[in-house]
Design a protein around this motif. Structure first.
Motif, mmCIF file in Angstrom:
data_model
loop_
_atom_site.group_PDB
_atom_site.id
_atom_site.type_symbol
_atom_site.label_atom_id
_atom_site.label_comp_id
_atom_site.label_asym_id
_atom_site.label_seq_id
_atom_site.Cartn_x
_atom_site.Cartn_y
_atom_site.Cartn_z
ATOM 1 N N ILE A 98 14.696 21.975 -15.399
ATOM 2 C CA ILE A 98 13.250 22.159 -15.549
ATOM 3 C C ILE A 98 12.787 23.455 -14.887
ATOM 4 C CG2 ILE A 98 11.010 21.224 -14.827
ATOM 5 C CD1 ILE A 98 12.204 18.427 -15.350
ATOM 6 N N ILE A 99 13.308 23.747 -13.710
ATOM 7 C CA ILE A 99 12.944 24.994 -13.021
ATOM 8 C C ILE A 99 13.319 26.202 -13.887
ATOM 9 C CG2 ILE A 99 13.470 26.471 -11.042
ATOM 10 C CD1 ILE A 99 11.626 24.091 -10.396
ATOM 11 N N LYS A 100 14.471 26.136 -14.498
ATOM 12 C CA LYS A 100 14.928 27.238 -15.346
ATOM 13 C C LYS A 100 14.070 27.349 -16.607
ATOM 14 C CE LYS A 100 19.300 27.924 -15.442
ATOM 15 N NZ LYS A 100 20.762 27.784 -15.679
ATOM 16 N N PRO A 231 1.130 12.887 -12.225
ATOM 17 C CA PRO A 231 1.145 14.277 -11.757
ATOM 18 C C PRO A 231 -0.248 14.884 -11.607
ATOM 19 C CG PRO A 231 2.788 13.931 -13.466
ATOM 20 C CD PRO A 231 1.977 12.687 -13.407
ATOM 21 N N GLN A 232 -1.207 14.421 -12.412
ATOM 22 C CA GLN A 232 -2.567 14.931 -12.282
ATOM 23 C C GLN A 232 -3.146 14.588 -10.913
ATOM 24 O OE1 GLN A 232 -4.547 16.743 -14.793
ATOM 25 N NE2 GLN A 232 -5.622 17.125 -12.847
ATOM 26 N N ASP A 233 -2.836 13.385 -10.415
ATOM 27 C CA ASP A 233 -3.302 12.991 -9.083
ATOM 28 C C ASP A 233 -2.657 13.861 -8.007
ATOM 29 O OD1 ASP A 233 -4.818 11.003 -10.257
ATOM 30 O OD2 ASP A 233 -3.316 9.436 -9.935
ATOM 31 N N ILE A 234 -1.381 14.166 -8.175
ATOM 32 C CA ILE A 234 -0.681 15.024 -7.210
ATOM 33 C C ILE A 234 -1.279 16.430 -7.240
ATOM 34 C CG2 ILE A 234 1.537 15.986 -6.525
ATOM 35 C CD1 ILE A 234 1.254 12.945 -6.164
ATOM 36 N N GLU A 266 12.188 10.169 -17.869
ATOM 37 C CA GLU A 266 10.748 9.958 -17.755
ATOM 38 C C GLU A 266 10.193 10.590 -16.480
ATOM 39 O OE1 GLU A 266 12.966 7.600 -18.432
ATOM 40 O OE2 GLU A 266 12.491 7.311 -20.570
ATOM 41 N N ASP A 267 10.856 10.350 -15.360
ATOM 42 C CA ASP A 267 10.374 10.905 -14.093
ATOM 43 C C ASP A 267 10.548 12.422 -14.051
ATOM 44 O OD1 ASP A 267 9.522 8.469 -13.148
ATOM 45 O OD2 ASP A 267 11.400 8.025 -12.107
ATOM 46 N N ALA A 268 11.630 12.914 -14.639
ATOM 47 C CA ALA A 268 11.835 14.362 -14.684
ATOM 48 C C ALA A 268 10.715 15.050 -15.460
ATOM 49 C CB ALA A 268 13.193 14.686 -15.302
ATOM 50 N N GLU A 269 10.261 14.423 -16.529
ATOM 51 C CA GLU A 269 9.175 15.009 -17.303
ATOM 52 C C GLU A 269 7.855 14.984 -16.531
ATOM 53 O OE1 GLU A 269 9.243 16.758 -20.224
ATOM 54 O OE2 GLU A 269 11.387 16.670 -19.707
ATOM 55 N N GLN A 270 7.725 14.048 -15.598
ATOM 56 C CA GLN A 270 6.548 14.056 -14.725
ATOM 57 C C GLN A 270 6.556 15.296 -13.835
ATOM 58 O OE1 GLN A 270 4.509 12.069 -16.048
ATOM 59 N NE2 GLN A 270 4.301 10.257 -14.748
ATOM 60 N N LEU A 271 7.729 15.682 -13.384
ATOM 61 C CA LEU A 271 7.855 16.918 -12.611
ATOM 62 C C LEU A 271 7.442 18.114 -13.458
ATOM 63 C CD1 LEU A 271 8.768 18.638 -10.200
ATOM 64 C CD2 LEU A 271 11.106 18.532 -11.121
ATOM 65 N N ARG A 272 7.882 18.133 -14.695
ATOM 66 C CA ARG A 272 7.507 19.231 -15.582
ATOM 67 C C ARG A 272 5.971 19.298 -15.749
ATOM 68 N NH1 ARG A 272 10.634 21.739 -19.361
ATOM 69 N NH2 ARG A 272 12.101 19.981 -19.500
ATOM 70 N N ARG A 273 5.346 18.137 -15.880
ATOM 71 C CA ARG A 273 3.891 18.096 -16.035
ATOM 72 C C ARG A 273 3.185 18.682 -14.816
ATOM 73 N NH1 ARG A 273 1.615 12.421 -17.100
ATOM 74 N NH2 ARG A 273 -0.309 13.670 -17.073
ATOM 75 N N ILE A 275 4.412 20.873 -12.665
ATOM 76 C CA ILE A 275 4.658 22.314 -12.641
ATOM 77 C C ILE A 275 3.733 23.036 -13.615
ATOM 78 C CG2 ILE A 275 6.349 24.081 -13.278
ATOM 79 C CD1 ILE A 275 8.503 22.261 -12.046
ATOM 80 N N ARG A 276 3.532 22.470 -14.779
ATOM 81 C CA ARG A 276 2.666 23.119 -15.765
ATOM 82 C C ARG A 276 1.205 23.125 -15.327
ATOM 83 N NH1 ARG A 276 5.307 21.236 -21.615
ATOM 84 N NH2 ARG A 276 7.161 22.595 -21.440
#
Length: 297
Positions: A98-100, A231-234, A266-273, A275-276
């Protein structure tokens, strides 16, 4: 009959004792004994052949410039530092990907003894080869496998543990994250956690030219089987803390996450959200930990 009973009793005790040793059970005051002598052939591009892992306190081997090279800071912007602890772990592969793909900077604080399989060693190597990721020191043993009290009560042992990790992986920076303690030592700027041991150990590390990075905000997983918080809350929490100046240094926020949070899609995509969301805020710059400003005078 008595002799047979005595023999059986001795044999049973022997098996019990070996079982305890096999389970790696030792009291906290025998801290040295629970650290593995080495990890299983760590795959790292910088490890020298025959490198010893028990580094003496007076070793000059690890000396580098005490002042890190840092990029200029834009005073009109806010800075967010994505940091991930406890890798390599199952989630490390997804974090790296995801970072890449998102082309943002991040810092991973790795635990040396966690690289105990070929797969985990590969994840660590992938981290090292990703130019957007900074690999930093989270101690070799993670506070002697979470024995925090006895670990931090021995500052010299903490330094050896940090140096041991350093000697294996040859980190390109002197930044350390202490396990289980939110402590900061950045030049003249410092912050302590609740216990005296971690304060003394942090001071000892700082005297040996290590910088200790804590965190301002944590995104954690309350239970293994529960989904991650929205992720929006974070993101909203990040903005609130920056606006209210609720960070160690104004306009700079370090967020703590852990590799094991992102071990499924699913959780990895939360990280992507997350970051975006941060990327879309033009007033925020994502940076690596070693560029966190250090006050030297």
């Amino acid at each position: 009959m008595k002799r047979l009973y005595k023999t059986l009793k001795i044999t049973a005790f022997s098996f019990l004792f070996q079982g305890i040793i096999g389970c790696d059970y030792f009291p906290e005051n025998s801290i040295e004994r629970v650290i593995p002598t080495k990890i299983s052939s760590p795959i790292t591009k910088s490890k020298p052949e025959g490198q010893h892992t028990d580094i003496p306190l007076d070793s000059n081997e690890l000396k580098v410039d005490s002042i890190p090279h840092q990029l200029p800071i834009d005073s009109t912007k806010n800075y967010v530092y994505l940091t991930f602890d406890d890798g390599p772990f199952k989630g490390s592969e997804k974090i790296n990907k995801i970072i890449k793909e998102e082309q943002v900077k991040a810092t991973v604080f790795i635990v040396g003894m966690n690289a105990y399989t070929q797969t985990l060693q590969k994840y660590l190597k992938d981290y090292e080869e990703n130019d957007l990721i900074e690999v930093s020191n989270h101690t070799y043993s993670h506070a002697n496998r979470n024995r925090f009290k006895s670990y931090y009560d021995q500052p010299e042992f903490v330094l050896r543990d940090v140096k041991r990790n350093d000697s294996i992986y040859r980190f390109k920076n002197r930044f350390v994250r202490l396990p289980g303690r939110n402590v900061w030592r950045l030049g003249k700027d410092f912050k302590n956690d609740h216990d005296l041991g971690s304060r003394l150990s942090s001071d000892f590390l700082a005297k040996n030219q290590y910088y200790i990075l804590g965190w301002d905000y944590e995104w954690n997983k309350t239970h293994k089987n529960h989904p991650l918080k929205n992720p929006q809350d974070i993101y909203n929490g990040i903005i609130k803390r920056l606006e209210n100046k609720e960070t160690f240094k104004e306009k700079h926020l370090v967020i703590l996450m852990h590799d094991d949070m992102f071990d499924n899609h699913e959780d990895a995509e939360q990280l992507r959200r997350l970051i975006r969301l941060i990327k879309n805020n033009k007033n925020i710059i994502l940076e690596t930990a070693s560029n966190y400003p250090i006050s030297l005078s």
